[in-house]
Design a protein around this motif. Structure first.
Motif, short mmCIF file in Angstrom:
data_model
loop_
_atom_site.label_atom_id
_atom_site.label_comp_id
_atom_site.label_asym_id
_atom_site.label_seq_id
_atom_site.Cartn_x
_atom_site.Cartn_y
_atom_site.Cartn_z
N ASP A 279 37.44 41.41 26.43
CA ASP A 279 36.07 41.71 26.87
C ASP A 279 36.11 41.98 28.37
OD1 ASP A 279 33.41 41.93 27.43
OD2 ASP A 279 32.81 40.04 26.49
N ALA A 280 36.48 43.21 28.73
CA ALA A 280 36.70 43.54 30.13
C ALA A 280 35.39 43.51 30.93
CB ALA A 280 37.36 44.90 30.25
N HIS A 281 34.27 43.91 30.32
CA HIS A 281 33.01 43.94 31.05
C HIS A 281 32.60 42.53 31.50
CE1 HIS A 281 29.04 45.27 32.24
NE2 HIS A 281 28.49 44.36 31.44
N THR A 282 32.65 41.57 30.58
CA THR A 282 32.32 40.18 30.92
C THR A 282 33.32 39.63 31.93
OG1 THR A 282 31.32 39.84 28.76
CG2 THR A 282 31.98 37.87 29.98
N ALA A 283 34.59 39.96 31.75
CA ALA A 283 35.61 39.49 32.69
C ALA A 283 35.32 39.99 34.10
CB ALA A 283 36.99 39.96 32.23
N ALA A 284 34.98 41.27 34.24
CA ALA A 284 34.71 41.82 35.57
C ALA A 284 33.49 41.15 36.20
CB ALA A 284 34.48 43.33 35.46
N ARG A 285 32.47 40.86 35.40
CA ARG A 285 31.26 40.23 35.94
C ARG A 285 31.58 38.86 36.53
NH1 ARG A 285 27.75 37.10 33.14
NH2 ARG A 285 28.53 37.87 31.13
N HIS A 286 32.36 38.05 35.82
CA HIS A 286 32.68 36.71 36.31
C HIS A 286 33.63 36.77 37.51
CE1 HIS A 286 30.60 34.08 33.55
NE2 HIS A 286 31.01 34.81 32.52
N LEU A 287 34.58 37.70 37.47
CA LEU A 287 35.54 37.77 38.58
C LEU A 287 34.86 38.28 39.85
CD1 LEU A 287 38.59 39.04 36.55
CD2 LEU A 287 38.38 36.82 37.67
N ARG A 288 33.91 39.17 39.73
CA ARG A 288 33.16 39.60 40.92
C ARG A 288 32.32 38.44 41.47
NH1 ARG A 288 32.57 44.87 38.00
NH2 ARG A 288 33.80 46.38 39.18
N VAL B 268 41.60 43.61 35.51
CA VAL B 268 40.45 43.99 34.70
C VAL B 268 39.99 45.41 35.05
CG1 VAL B 268 38.06 43.42 34.13
CG2 VAL B 268 39.76 41.60 34.40
N LEU B 269 40.02 45.76 36.33
CA LEU B 269 39.67 47.12 36.73
C LEU B 269 40.62 48.13 36.08
CD1 LEU B 269 38.83 46.59 40.52
CD2 LEU B 269 37.22 47.14 38.66
N ASP B 270 41.88 47.76 36.00
CA ASP B 270 42.84 48.64 35.32
C ASP B 270 42.48 48.76 33.84
OD1 ASP B 270 45.29 50.24 35.35
OD2 ASP B 270 46.10 48.64 34.10
N PRO C 48 42.41 52.50 37.70
CA PRO C 48 43.66 52.01 38.28
C PRO C 48 43.72 52.12 39.80
CG PRO C 48 44.00 54.11 37.18
CD PRO C 48 42.63 53.66 36.81
N ALA C 49 43.14 53.18 40.35
CA ALA C 49 43.18 53.31 41.81
C ALA C 49 42.43 52.15 42.47
CB ALA C 49 42.57 54.65 42.24
N ALA C 50 41.24 51.81 41.94
CA ALA C 50 40.50 50.66 42.46
C ALA C 50 41.29 49.38 42.25
CB ALA C 50 39.14 50.56 41.77
N ALA C 51 42.01 49.28 41.13
CA ALA C 51 42.82 48.08 40.87
C ALA C 51 43.89 47.91 41.93
CB ALA C 51 43.44 48.18 39.48
N VAL C 52 44.58 49.00 42.27
CA VAL C 52 45.63 48.91 43.29
C VAL C 52 45.02 48.53 44.64
CG1 VAL C 52 47.36 50.23 44.56
CG2 VAL C 52 47.16 50.51 42.08
N ARG C 53 43.88 49.10 44.97
CA ARG C 53 43.23 48.75 46.25
C ARG C 53 42.90 47.26 46.31
NH1 ARG C 53 40.40 53.66 45.44
NH2 ARG C 53 38.58 52.52 44.66
N GLU C 54 42.34 46.73 45.23
CA GLU C 54 41.97 45.31 45.22
C GLU C 54 43.19 44.42 45.39
OE1 GLU C 54 39.19 43.82 45.33
OE2 GLU C 54 37.72 45.33 44.78
N ILE C 55 44.26 44.74 44.68
CA ILE C 55 45.41 43.84 44.76
C ILE C 55 46.14 43.99 46.09
CG2 ILE C 55 47.33 45.20 43.75
CD1 ILE C 55 47.62 42.64 41.86
N ASP C 56 46.07 45.17 46.70
CA ASP C 56 46.67 45.33 48.03
C ASP C 56 45.89 44.52 49.07
OD1 ASP C 56 48.69 46.91 47.12
OD2 ASP C 56 47.77 48.81 47.71
N VAL C 57 44.56 44.49 48.94
CA VAL C 57 43.76 43.63 49.83
C VAL C 57 44.12 42.17 49.61
CG1 VAL C 57 41.42 42.84 50.36
CG2 VAL C 57 41.87 45.28 50.03
N ALA C 58 44.27 41.79 48.33
CA ALA C 58 44.60 40.40 48.03
C ALA C 58 45.93 40.00 48.65
CB ALA C 58 44.64 40.20 46.51
#
Length: 866
Positions: free
Chosen positions: A52-61, A86-88, A93-103
Motif C-alpha cells: 500500500d504505497a499511498h498509505t506508506a507515503a502519507r505516514h513517511l511524510r 516508496v517514491l520509487d 525514481p528521480a524524486a526517490a534518488v533526490r530524497e535518499i541523497d539528501v538523507a
C-alpha cells in the motif's frame, strides 16, 4: 514502543502496525516528537510491506515533517530513506534518488550504510546496475563491521537479484543461501520465505522450471499466511508460467499483480506487470494487443526516467510489430539498437532475445545484406544463447539453421536444427509433469516443423520417418509422470471426489452449488500446480527404434504415417522393411470432410433431424476421406492390416467407417515409436477386471454379462465401482473394461474422467498404477479424444495410458448409443476369447454391426499395440 514497532516490521507487520498505533496515541499525550516520527515511520514501513504505497507515503511524510519541525535531523534522514523506496514504488525514481541523497548528508556509520543499500536498490530498478552493485558491496562491509545481521541479509538478498538478472546464478544462489541462514537465526519466517522465492527466481533464470515452481509455491504458502503475496513475487511467477507455455495461468498471475499494484498505487511494479501482460499476449499470438500494452508500458517507464525498463518494453513492442508482419528495415535497425542497449547494460537474456528477433527479421527480409546482418546478430547472441535457458538455445540453433538454408547449405541447416532439438529434448526430459512436457512442445513447434519440412524436401523417405517419429508426440516417449504418488495430490484427488459427490447430491439452484463449484476449481488447480513441481527421472533418449527393428516388429502389418507439412498431407508407408513417401494433397479438404463426418455421426447417435440425410452425409464424407487418405496407397498396403499414425488433427476420425478400413484390423498410435514400445511391453498376468457404473443403465448389464463368460474375472459394479477399489483391481490386470459415462475436458485433458460410484477417475488417479492393465477398454462417450497441442503433442486418456505402459486401449472418439455399445462390447469380448488380437476382434465386431448402430459403434478405435 515506536522503536519496537520499526524493528517488528520485518517479523510481523501486523504487530508492528498495532505497536505503532499504540505509540502514536501515547506520544500525543506525552508530546514526544521523536516517538511520533518513529511511529509514523513504522506505520509507513508496515504499509509498504502490504503493498500500500499511498498509505506508506502519507505516514513517511508525516514522520519527516515532525522530525524536521523539531530539528531531529537523523530521524528526518531515516524517514527520507524509507520515503525514497516508496517514491520509487509510486513510479517517481528521480524524486526517490533526490530524497535518499539528501538523507545521506545527515547519516553516518551504520545508518549511512543502510541508506547506501536502499540507494543501490533504487539504482538497480533504474537500470544503473554497476553503481548498484558497488553500493551493495559498500553497504555489506558496513553491516559486517557493525554486526548488523538483519541488514546484511537484506543486502545479500537484493544483490542476489542483480546477480540473477546478469546470469550469475552461482553467485546469486550463494548470496541467497547466506541470507536464508541469517533470517533463520533471527527467526524471521516472512523474510526467509521471500529469500526462498528469490531462490525460485534464480532457478527460473537458469531454466529449471520444476524447481522454480516448487520454491515459488513454498514461499507463497508462507507469504499468503503472513503478509500477502507481494506484486513482484506475482510477476516472477507470471514470467515463469509464460516461459512454460502455461499462458492462461501466466496472464492471470500478471493480472493479479496489476490489481495488487492498482490497490497500492505501485506504479513502478504496475508498469512491469503491464509489460508482462504484453509478453503473454505476444506468446498467445495477439500481436496488436501486445504492441499496445508494450507501448503503454514504455511510455510509463519513460515518464519515470527508467530507461532500461523502457528499452525492454520497446523490445516487446518491436517483437509485436514483427509478429504482425508489419516490420521493415527501419524496424530491424530499431531492434538492433534496443538489443545493443540491453546487452551493454548487462541485461543479457532480454538482450539476447532482441538479437534473435533482429536475426529473424533480417532473414525474413531476405537480401544478401540482410543475411549478413542476421549472421552478425546471431554472433552477438551466441555467448548468452549457448549458456542460457534451453528454449533460448533451441531458438538460436533454429535461426542458424534458417540462415544456412537461405545460403543454400542444406546439410549445415540440418545439423543446426538437429542441435536445437537435442537442446530442447534434454530440457523436456527434466520436466516431470506430463502437462508441462506436452505444452513445452509449443516453444519449439516451429523448429520441429522446419526440421520435418527439411526432411520432406531434401531427404529420403527413411529419414523423413525418423524425423516424424522424433518431432511428433515426443513427450509420450519420455518416462511417465506419476503425480498421484505424491500424498498431497492423492489427498486432494480424494477431496475432489467428495466435492463431486456433493455436487451430484445438491438440488438444482441450491445456494451452495456455486461454492462447491469454486471448491472443485480450487482443488483441480492445486493438483495441477503440485504436479508441475515434479522433476524428470531420465536424460533425453532417442526418439524411436531403428528402421530395421521397427520393420521386424511390424511383420506383415503395414505402417502408415500421415503427417502435415505446410498445410499439405504426406503419407509414409513402411512395408517389408521399405519406406515409401507419397504426397496426398492439401490438408484442408480432409479436415472439412472430417468435421462433416463427425457432425453427421453425432446427429445419428442423438437421433436429431432427418436420419436419411444424416446417413447420406456420413457415408459421403467417409467415402471422400477414404479417397483422399487411403486410395493413393492401395498399391503399397494391399489387404494388410494397418498401424496408423495420423497427424493430430485426424486423431478423432472413426476409421472403421472408411470403406478401405471396414473388416481390416486397424491400430491407431500417436507415433511409430509409441506403437513399437507398446507392442514390446510385457502384458501383466493378473485377472480380468470389469467395472460398471450405475449410470448409464446399460453399463451394469454390459459388464455383468461379459464377466460371467470370463473365468476368474473380478467384477466391480454399481455401488462397488469405487475409485480406490477400481485402481487396486486394475493394477497388474491383464485386461480391464470400464463401462461408465466419460467426460472429456477441453480446458485440461488430464482431468478428463471416467465417472464412477464415488466420483471421477482421472488421469492423475490412473498414474498411481504400478502396473497398468495390458488392455483397457473404455466403454463410454468421448473416452478416446485427445487435445492436440503445438508440436503434435497429445493429451488425453488414451495417449496418457499408452505412456503409462498400457499396451492397448479401446475407446470412443464420440458419443455412443448405450444399447449398441453393449452389443458391440459383448461381441468384441467373445472374439477376444477365441484368441483374436484386440484390433482384429474390434474390426470383426464392427463389421457385424448393421444399420444405424454402426455410426455409434464406429467411434470405437483400437489404440496402441492392438
Amino acid at each position: 514502543m515506536a522503536t519496537r514497532a520499526v524493528e517488528a516490521v520485518a517479523a510481523d507487520p501486523d504487530e508492528a502496525r498495532a505497536l505503532a498505533v499504540a505509540a502514536l496515541a501515547a506520544t500525543r499525550r506525552a508530546k514526544d516528537p521523536d516517538a511520533t516520527s518513529v511511529a509514523h515511520r513504522a506505520l509507513g514501513l508496515a504499509a509498504r510491506v502490504g503493498d500500500d504505497a499511498h498509505t506508506a507515503a502519507r505516514h513517511l511524510r508525516a514522520a519527516l515533517r515532525v522530525a524536521e519541525r523539531h530539528e531531529r535531523m537523523t530521524l528526518a534522514a531515516e524517514a527520507r530513506m524509507s520515503l525514497a523506496l516508496v517514491l520509487d514504488d509510486l513510479g517517481r525514481p528521480a524524486a526517490a534518488v533526490r530524497e535518499i541523497d539528501v538523507a545521506l548528508r545527515s547519516l553516518r556509520g551504520l545508518r549511512r550504510g543502510r541508506a547506501v543499500m536502499q540507494r543501490a536498490l533504487i539504482l538497480r530498478r533504474l537500470g544503473h546496475d554497476e553503481e548498484a552493485m558497488a553500493g551493495y558491496r559498500s553497504a555489506l562491509r558496513v553491516f559486517r563491521r557493525e554486526g548488523d545481521r538483519l541488514w546484511e541479509a537484506r543486502a545479500l538478498n537484493n544483490r542476489a537479484i542483480l546477480h540473477g538478472y546478469h546470469g550469475s546464478h552461482r553467485l546469486a544462489a550463494a548470496d541467497l543461501g547466506a541470507a536464508a541462514a541469517i533470517y533463520a537465526d533471527l527467526d524471521l519466517p516472512t523474510a526467509a520465505a521471500q529469500v526462498h522465492h528469490n531462490l525460485g527466481f534464480v532457478a527460473a533464470q537458469a531454466g529449471d522450471v520444476p524447481l522454480a515452481l516448487a520454491r515459488y509455491e513454498q514461499a507463497r504458502a508462507v507469504l499468503t499466511r503472513e503478509a500477502g503475496v507481494p506484486a513482484d513475487a506475482l510477476l516472477d511467477l507470471a514470467e515463469l508460467l509464460r516461459s512454460a507455455r502455461l499462458l492462461p495461468e501466466a496472464q492471470q498471475a500478471a493480472q493479479d499483480a496489476v490489481d495488487t499494484c492498482r490497490r497500492g498505487r505501485l506504479d513502478t511494479a504496475r508498469g512491469e506487470a503491464a509489460l508482462l501482460l504484453a509478453r503473454v499476449a505476444l506468446a498467445r499470438g495477439n500481436a496488436e494487443e501486445a504492441r499496445d500494452a508494450a507501448r503503454s508500458a514504455r511510455r510509463a517507464f519513460t515518464a519515470q526516467r527508467r530507461h532500461l525498463p523502457a528499452a525492454r518494453a520497446r523490445a516487446v513492442e518491436l517483437g509485436a510489430v514483427i509478429a504482425a508482419g508489419r516490420a521493415h528495415r527501419g524496424t530491424l535497425r530499431a531492434v538492433q539498437e534496443v538489443a545493443a542497449e540491453l546487452t551493454t547494460a548487462g541485461w543479457l537474456l532480454p538482450g539476447c532475445e532482441s538479437w534473435l528477433d533482429a536475426a529473424q527479421l533480417a532473414l525474413a527480409l531476405g537480401s544478401l545484406g540482410d543475411r549478413a546482418t542476421a549472421a552478425a546478430c546471431l554472433d552477438r547472441a551466441a555467448v548468452v544463447a549457448r549458456r542460457g535457458p534451453a528454449v533460448l538455445r533451441a531458438r538460436w540453433w533454429h535461426l542458424r539453421a534458417v540462415a544456412h538454408l537461405a545460403d543454400g547449405d542444406v546439410p549445415a541447416a540440418a545439423r543446426c536444427a538437429d542441435a536445437g532439438l537435442r537442446e530442447f529434448e534434454a530440457h523436456r526430459a527434466s520436466l516431470g509433469a506430463t502437462e508441462l512436457r506436452v505444452r513445452s512442445g509449443g516453444t519449439v513447434a516451429d523448429l520441429a516443423a522446419f526440421r520435418l519440412r527439411l526432411a520432406v524436401e531434401h531427404e529420403p523417405a527413411e529419414q523423413i520417418l525418423q524425423w516424424s517419429q522424433r518431432c511428433r508426440a515426443a513427450a509420450l516417449w519420455l518416462p511417465p509422470a506419476r503425480p498421484s504418488g505424491d500424498p498431497v495430490i492423492a489427498r486432494d484427488l480424494a477431496r475432489l471426489r467428495s466435492v463431486h459427490a456433493d455436487l451430484a447430491a445438491a438440488p438444482i439452484g441450491a445456494a451452495h452449488t456455486g461454492r462447491l463449484l469454486q471448491r472443485q476449481r480450487d482443488l483441480e488447480e492445486q493438483v495441477r500446480r503440485r504436479s508441475w513441481q515434479a522433476h524428470g527421472t531420465e536424460e533425453a533418449t532417442a526418439a524411436g527404434p531403428p528402421l530395421d527393428v521397427l520393420a521386424a516388429a511390424l511383420g506383415d502389418l503395414a505402417f502408415v504415417d500421415l503427417l502435415a507439412v505446410d498445410a499439405c498431407l504426406h503419407a509414409l508407408v513402411l512395408v517389408g522393411g521399405r519406406v515409401t513417401h507419397r504426397p496426398l494433397g492439401p490438408a484442408q479438404p480432409v479436415l472439412d470432410e472430417l468435421h462433416a463426418l463427425r457432425f453427421a455421426q453425432r446427429r445419428l447417435v442423438a437421433r436429431r433431424g432427418h436420419r436419411g440425410a444424416a446417413t447420406l452425409a456420413a457415408d459421403h464424407a467417409a467415402a471422400d476421406l477414404d479417397r483422399m487418405l487411403l486410395a493413393p496407397l492401395d498399391d503399397l498396403i494391399g489387404d494388410r492390416d494397418l498401424v496408423l499414425a495420423p497427424t493430430g488433427q485426424l486423431q478423432a476420425l472413426s476409421w472403421s467407417l472408411l470403406p478401405r478400413c471396414r473388416g481390416r484390423a486397424v491400430r491407431v498410435t500417436p507415433s511409430a515409436a509409441t506403437w513399437w514400445r507398446a507392442q514390446r511391453t510385457p502384458r501383466p498376468d493378473g485377472p480380468s477386471v470389469f467395472v460398471g457404473a450405475a449410470d448409464p443403465p446399460q453399463a451394469l448389464r454390459e459388464v455383468t454379462g461379459i464377466a460371467a463368460g470370463t473365468p476368474g474375472a473380478t467384477l466391480l459394479a454399481g455401488a462397488r465401482a469405487l475409485v480406490g477399489d477400481v485402481l487396486h483391481a486394475l493394477d497388474g490386470a491383464s485386461l480391464g473394461h470400464i463401462a461408465c459415462h466419460g467426460q472429456f475436458r477441453t480446458d485440461n485433458a488430464l482431468f478428463s474422467a471416467l465417472l464412477l460410484a464415488d466420483g471421477p477417475l482421472t488421469m492423475y488417479d490412473l498414474s498411481a498404477l504400478n502396473r497398468p492393465p495390458g488392455t483397457l477398454v473404455l466403454s463410454g462417450c468421448d473416452t478416446g479424444l485427445s487435445a492436440v497441442h503445438p508440436g503434435e503433442e497429445l493429451l488425453g486418456l488414451t495417449s496418457t495410458l499408452l505412456q503409462l505402459g498400457t499396451r492397448t486401449v479401446v475407446a470412443s472418439t464420440g458419443p455412443v448409443d448405450d444399447e449398441a455399445t453393449r452389443t458391440l462390447m459383448t461381441d468384441f469380448h467373445k472374439r477376444l476369447g477365441t484368441g483374436c488380437t484386440e484390433a482384429a476382434a474390434l474390426s470383426a465386431a464392427l463389421l457385424a454391426t448393421d444399420g444405424d448402430a454402426r455410426y455409434s459403434s464406429a467411434g470405437f478405435v483400437c489404440y496402441g499395440a492392438g
